[in-house]
Design a protein around this motif. Structure first.
Motif, short mmCIF file in Angstrom:
data_model
loop_
_atom_site.label_atom_id
_atom_site.label_comp_id
_atom_site.label_asym_id
_atom_site.label_seq_id
_atom_site.Cartn_x
_atom_site.Cartn_y
_atom_site.Cartn_z
N ASN A 59 0.83 -1.22 0.00
CA ASN A 59 0.00 0.00 0.00
C ASN A 59 0.86 1.26 0.00
OD1 ASN A 59 -2.48 -1.29 -0.08
ND2 ASN A 59 -2.64 -1.39 2.15
N TYR A 63 0.58 4.01 -2.99
CA TYR A 63 -0.13 5.26 -2.75
C TYR A 63 0.72 6.43 -2.26
CZ TYR A 63 -4.23 2.32 -3.27
OH TYR A 63 -5.16 1.45 -3.75
N ASN A 68 4.38 13.55 0.55
CA ASN A 68 3.20 13.15 1.31
C ASN A 68 3.49 13.18 2.81
OD1 ASN A 68 2.01 10.59 -0.98
ND2 ASN A 68 1.47 12.73 -0.88
N PHE A 101 -1.85 7.53 6.24
CA PHE A 101 -1.66 8.48 5.14
C PHE A 101 -2.39 9.77 5.51
CE2 PHE A 101 -1.53 4.80 1.82
CZ PHE A 101 -0.44 4.25 2.49
N THR A 103 -1.87 12.87 3.88
CA THR A 103 -2.12 13.71 2.71
C THR A 103 -3.33 13.13 1.99
OG1 THR A 103 0.20 14.26 2.45
CG2 THR A 103 -1.20 14.58 0.52
N PRO A 104 -4.38 13.94 1.76
CA PRO A 104 -5.56 13.40 1.08
C PRO A 104 -5.25 12.93 -0.33
CG PRO A 104 -5.80 15.75 1.49
CD PRO A 104 -4.48 15.34 2.07
N LYS A 105 -6.12 12.08 -0.86
CA LYS A 105 -5.93 11.52 -2.20
C LYS A 105 -5.70 12.62 -3.23
CE LYS A 105 -7.86 7.92 -5.10
NZ LYS A 105 -8.99 7.02 -5.27
N GLY A 106 -6.52 13.69 -3.21
CA GLY A 106 -6.29 14.88 -4.01
C GLY A 106 -5.97 16.00 -3.04
N SER A 107 -5.03 16.85 -3.34
CA SER A 107 -4.72 17.95 -2.41
C SER A 107 -5.97 18.75 -2.15
CB SER A 107 -3.64 18.84 -3.00
OG SER A 107 -2.45 18.13 -3.16
N THR A 114 -11.63 19.74 -3.18
CA THR A 114 -10.53 19.03 -3.80
C THR A 114 -10.04 19.80 -5.01
OG1 THR A 114 -11.43 16.92 -3.07
CG2 THR A 114 -9.84 16.86 -4.88
#
Length: 136
Positions: A59, A63, A68, A101, A103-107, A114
């Motif tokens: 993972n 990702y 990040n 994690f 840091t979000p998937k999209g900044s 997003t």
């Protein structure tokens, strides 16, 4: 007790490999700012090598990327080896048991929207749920 909790940013992209027996291992380093400023008024940064194993390693390799923010819970391990010149070297690693994690998937911008690659903002989409499907 040997337990460490760190929150920092990846200094490079993670390196995902496998052991000869096929176990996934991911290695990366993070930079962690100190809580206080030095004499010049700057906050010093410490760098830590992180090792993650098995599914969690896969993972991380899939990702995470340089920059990040992550939270690491793990233990400190030291090892030594002899380099090509015959000099004994000591290395300290953090073996992660948990990786969060941060840091979000999209900044995301400050208002929670997003930001997609074009710079356009996109509101999060919510799905309607039937009250009968709720577990409480």
């Amino acid at each position: 007790m040997n337990k460490v909790i760190l929150v920092g940013n990846l200094t490079r992209d993670p390196e995902l490999t496998e052991t000869p027996s096929g176990v996934a291992v991911c290695r990366f380093s993070i930079a962690v700012s100190r809580d206080y400023a030095n004499a010049e008024g700057n906050r010093d940064v410490d760098f830590f090598n992180i090792t993650v194993w098995r599914g969690r390693a896969e993972n991380c390799g899939k990702y995470l990327k340089k920059g990040n923010k992550v939270a690491i819970v793990g233990s400190i391990q030291t090892r030594s080896y002899e380099d090509k010149d015959g000099i004994k070297r000591n290395v300290t690693d953090i073996v992660a048991n948990e990786v969060e994690f941060l840091t979000p998937k999209g900044s995301q911008s400050e208002d929670g929207e997003t930001i997609i690659s074009s710079g356009e903002r996109q509101r999060p989409q919510l799905e309607a749920i039937d009250d009968n499907q709720l577990p409480f």
